[in-house]
Design a protein around this motif. Sequence first.
Motif, PDB file in Angstrom:
ATOM      1  N   HIS A 198       0.833  -1.214   0.000  1.00  0.00           N
ATOM      2  CA  HIS A 198       0.000   0.000   0.000  1.00  0.00           C
ATOM      3  C   HIS A 198       0.865   1.261   0.000  1.00  0.00           C
ATOM      4  N   ARG A 199       1.894   1.280   0.812  1.00  0.00           N
ATOM      5  CA  ARG A 199       2.767   2.460   0.883  1.00  0.00           C
ATOM      6  C   ARG A 199       3.507   2.685  -0.452  1.00  0.00           C
ATOM      7  N   TYR A 200       3.961   1.610  -1.064  1.00  0.00           N
ATOM      8  CA  TYR A 200       4.624   1.757  -2.368  1.00  0.00           C
ATOM      9  C   TYR A 200       3.635   2.263  -3.424  1.00  0.00           C
ATOM     10  N   ALA A 201       2.390   1.731  -3.372  1.00  0.00           N
ATOM     11  CA  ALA A 201       1.375   2.166  -4.336  1.00  0.00           C
ATOM     12  C   ALA A 201       1.082   3.653  -4.195  1.00  0.00           C
ATOM     13  N   GLN A 202       1.050   4.145  -2.955  1.00  0.00           N
ATOM     14  CA  GLN A 202       0.832   5.576  -2.732  1.00  0.00           C
ATOM     15  C   GLN A 202       1.936   6.416  -3.367  1.00  0.00           C
ATOM     16  N   ALA A 203       3.113   5.822  -3.476  1.00  0.00           N
ATOM     17  CA  ALA A 203       4.244   6.533  -4.090  1.00  0.00           C
ATOM     18  C   ALA A 203       4.353   6.254  -5.588  1.00  0.00           C
ATOM     19  N   GLY A 204       3.334   5.581  -6.140  1.00  0.00           N
ATOM     20  CA  GLY A 204       3.329   5.298  -7.570  1.00  0.00           C
ATOM     21  C   GLY A 204       4.194   4.126  -7.978  1.00  0.00           C
ATOM     22  N   LEU A 205       4.531   3.256  -7.032  1.00  0.00           N
ATOM     23  CA  LEU A 205       5.399   2.113  -7.298  1.00  0.00           C
ATOM     24  C   LEU A 205       4.635   0.812  -7.076  1.00  0.00           C
ATOM     25  N   HIS A 206       4.765  -0.106  -7.994  1.00  0.00           N
ATOM     26  CA  HIS A 206       4.076  -1.392  -7.874  1.00  0.00           C
ATOM     27  C   HIS A 206       4.991  -2.419  -7.213  1.00  0.00           C
ATOM     28  N   ARG A 207       4.485  -3.062  -6.195  1.00  0.00           N
ATOM     29  CA  ARG A 207       5.193  -4.154  -5.541  1.00  0.00           C
ATOM     30  C   ARG A 207       4.200  -5.280  -5.261  1.00  0.00           C
ATOM     31  N   GLU A 208       4.657  -6.506  -5.413  1.00  0.00           N
ATOM     32  CA  GLU A 208       3.864  -7.669  -5.011  1.00  0.00           C
ATOM     33  C   GLU A 208       4.112  -7.941  -3.532  1.00  0.00           C
ATOM     34  N   ALA A 209       3.144  -8.594  -2.883  1.00  0.00           N
ATOM     35  CA  ALA A 209       3.311  -8.926  -1.465  1.00  0.00           C
ATOM     36  C   ALA A 209       4.542  -9.801  -1.250  1.00  0.00           C
ATOM     37  N   GLN A 211       7.284  -9.512  -2.599  1.00  0.00           N
ATOM     38  CA  GLN A 211       8.465  -8.649  -2.603  1.00  0.00           C
ATOM     39  C   GLN A 211       8.553  -7.798  -1.337  1.00  0.00           C
ATOM     40  N   CYS A 212       7.552  -7.944  -0.472  1.00  0.00           N
ATOM     41  CA  CYS A 212       7.463  -7.071   0.703  1.00  0.00           C
ATOM     42  C   CYS A 212       7.397  -7.848   2.003  1.00  0.00           C
ATOM     43  N   THR A 213       8.046  -8.990   2.048  1.00  0.00           N
ATOM     44  CA  THR A 213       8.157  -9.717   3.304  1.00  0.00           C
ATOM     45  C   THR A 213       8.962  -8.864   4.290  1.00  0.00           C
ATOM     46  N   PRO A 214       8.836  -9.119   5.587  1.00  0.00           N
ATOM     47  CA  PRO A 214       9.648  -8.357   6.544  1.00  0.00           C
ATOM     48  C   PRO A 214      11.138  -8.389   6.217  1.00  0.00           C
ATOM     49  N   LYS A 215      11.628  -9.545   5.786  1.00  0.00           N
ATOM     50  CA  LYS A 215      13.052  -9.644   5.428  1.00  0.00           C
ATOM     51  C   LYS A 215      13.381  -8.741   4.247  1.00  0.00           C
ATOM     52  N   ALA A 216      12.526  -8.762   3.216  1.00  0.00           N
ATOM     53  CA  ALA A 216      12.772  -7.936   2.031  1.00  0.00           C
ATOM     54  C   ALA A 216      12.682  -6.453   2.359  1.00  0.00           C
ATOM     55  N   ILE A 217      11.708  -6.081   3.190  1.00  0.00           N
ATOM     56  CA  ILE A 217      11.556  -4.668   3.570  1.00  0.00           C
ATOM     57  C   ILE A 217      12.741  -4.220   4.420  1.00  0.00           C
ATOM     58  N   ALA A 223      19.265  -0.603   2.524  1.00  0.00           N
ATOM     59  CA  ALA A 223      19.861  -0.100   1.286  1.00  0.00           C
ATOM     60  C   ALA A 223      19.475   1.358   1.012  1.00  0.00           C
ATOM     61  N   GLY A 224      18.704   1.968   1.937  1.00  0.00           N
ATOM     62  CA  GLY A 224      18.375   3.378   1.799  1.00  0.00           C
ATOM     63  C   GLY A 224      16.999   3.683   1.259  1.00  0.00           C
ATOM     64  N   ASP A 225      16.130   2.675   1.174  1.00  0.00           N
ATOM     65  CA  ASP A 225      14.765   2.874   0.666  1.00  0.00           C
ATOM     66  C   ASP A 225      13.927   3.597   1.730  1.00  0.00           C
ATOM     67  N   ASP A 226      13.512   4.824   1.419  1.00  0.00           N
ATOM     68  CA  ASP A 226      12.772   5.637   2.388  1.00  0.00           C
ATOM     69  C   ASP A 226      11.402   5.061   2.708  1.00  0.00           C
ATOM     70  N   ILE A 227      10.752   4.468   1.713  1.00  0.00           N
ATOM     71  CA  ILE A 227       9.423   3.891   1.956  1.00  0.00           C
ATOM     72  C   ILE A 227       9.541   2.707   2.906  1.00  0.00           C
ATOM     73  N   ALA A 228      10.549   1.888   2.702  1.00  0.00           N
ATOM     74  CA  ALA A 228      10.757   0.748   3.590  1.00  0.00           C
ATOM     75  C   ALA A 228      11.044   1.220   5.015  1.00  0.00           C
ATOM     76  N   ARG A 229      11.820   2.265   5.152  1.00  0.00           N
ATOM     77  CA  ARG A 229      12.094   2.824   6.484  1.00  0.00           C
ATOM     78  C   ARG A 229      10.813   3.351   7.119  1.00  0.00           C
ATOM     79  N   GLN A 230       9.967   3.971   6.305  1.00  0.00           N
ATOM     80  CA  GLN A 230       8.689   4.471   6.814  1.00  0.00           C
ATOM     81  C   GLN A 230       7.838   3.319   7.334  1.00  0.00           C
ATOM     82  N   VAL A 231       7.823   2.218   6.597  1.00  0.00           N
ATOM     83  CA  VAL A 231       7.048   1.050   7.019  1.00  0.00           C
ATOM     84  C   VAL A 231       7.525   0.553   8.377  1.00  0.00           C
ATOM     85  N   TRP A 232       8.843   0.451   8.559  1.00  0.00           N
ATOM     86  CA  TRP A 232       9.359  -0.021   9.843  1.00  0.00           C
ATOM     87  C   TRP A 232       9.040   0.962  10.968  1.00  0.00           C
TER      88      TRP A 232
END
Length: 315
Positions: A198-209, A211-217, A223-232
């Motif tokens: 959902h957070r990636y979609a709000q930023a206009g980025l498509h991700r499958e679930a 690709q968004c496991t806790p380990k992947a996030i 690696a510096g992904d701001d959306i992933a940091r926001q999720v955590w």
Amino acid sequence: MDSQAVTAVGVDFGGTSIKLGVCRGEELLETDAPIITGDYKEPDELIRAMAERVEKLRAKYPDIKAIGVGVPGLVDFDKGFVHVLTNVPGWHHIPLRKILGDLTGLPITVENDANAMAYAEWRYGAAKGMKNVVALTLGTGVGGGLILNEQMYRGGHFSAGEIGQMSIHFEGVSGHYGNLGALEKYVGNNQIAEHAVHRYAQAGLHREASQCTPKAIAEAAQAGDDIARQVWGEVADWLGTALASIAWLLNPDAFVIGGGVAQAGPLLFEPLEARMKSMLSTVVWEGLKLLPAKFSNESGIIGNAALAADMSKSA
């Protein structure tokens, strides 16, 4: 190694497999090959398979004195009775202690799996030597166990510590039992993945679930992904809200956090500490520790063996 430690078998009963190991104190001496639960149609057949594995281990370790079994469901600890098991068909109202005890001739303890994890961490792990400890596992769901005044606290009907069912929002997502805002509906593995999508979609980025496991996030955040940091950060806010409430109620010495989500390390623990600190008085916060669990996949085996060993010494 403690030369006075009792040797016991710890049994970690999962939804798809059962792991057995021999422990002497905190030392895990040997693990056996997993028993696949789906290979057995009836509870009696599966319990007999467990007993056969125990006998095989006793041939190598004749000093085994007790067996501790941890299950992912509701149990009557005093009677060694399983009310129902999560994700294991047919396990309703099973007198596990009696059946397994009759087959092996050994004293048996039957415990909830999250309580076993808590016991392992208090007895030999991250919270060793502490008086009041709240332990929780973060995975598909959220489980918890309470050590109060150096004793396992199970509640009036042995179901205390179900932290995943605590509400963090009285108008929130409905939990498994209809409780609105249940914590595990926010910080479970699948829920974190859905939220990240959902957070990636709000930023206009498509991700499958997938690709968004806790380990992947966690890897993306590192690696510096701001959306992933926001999720955590949001996961820490949700979890911190629940833990702050527990801290006000119980004033523990420590929270011990295990499970896959906890593998995020500082990505979770740093914002979690900030969130809790902002919600607690100095009296409650000072001295309170947030600790990663010492034991990983072995916590169930070690905790159940330790509990069975300690119960056999006090019997």
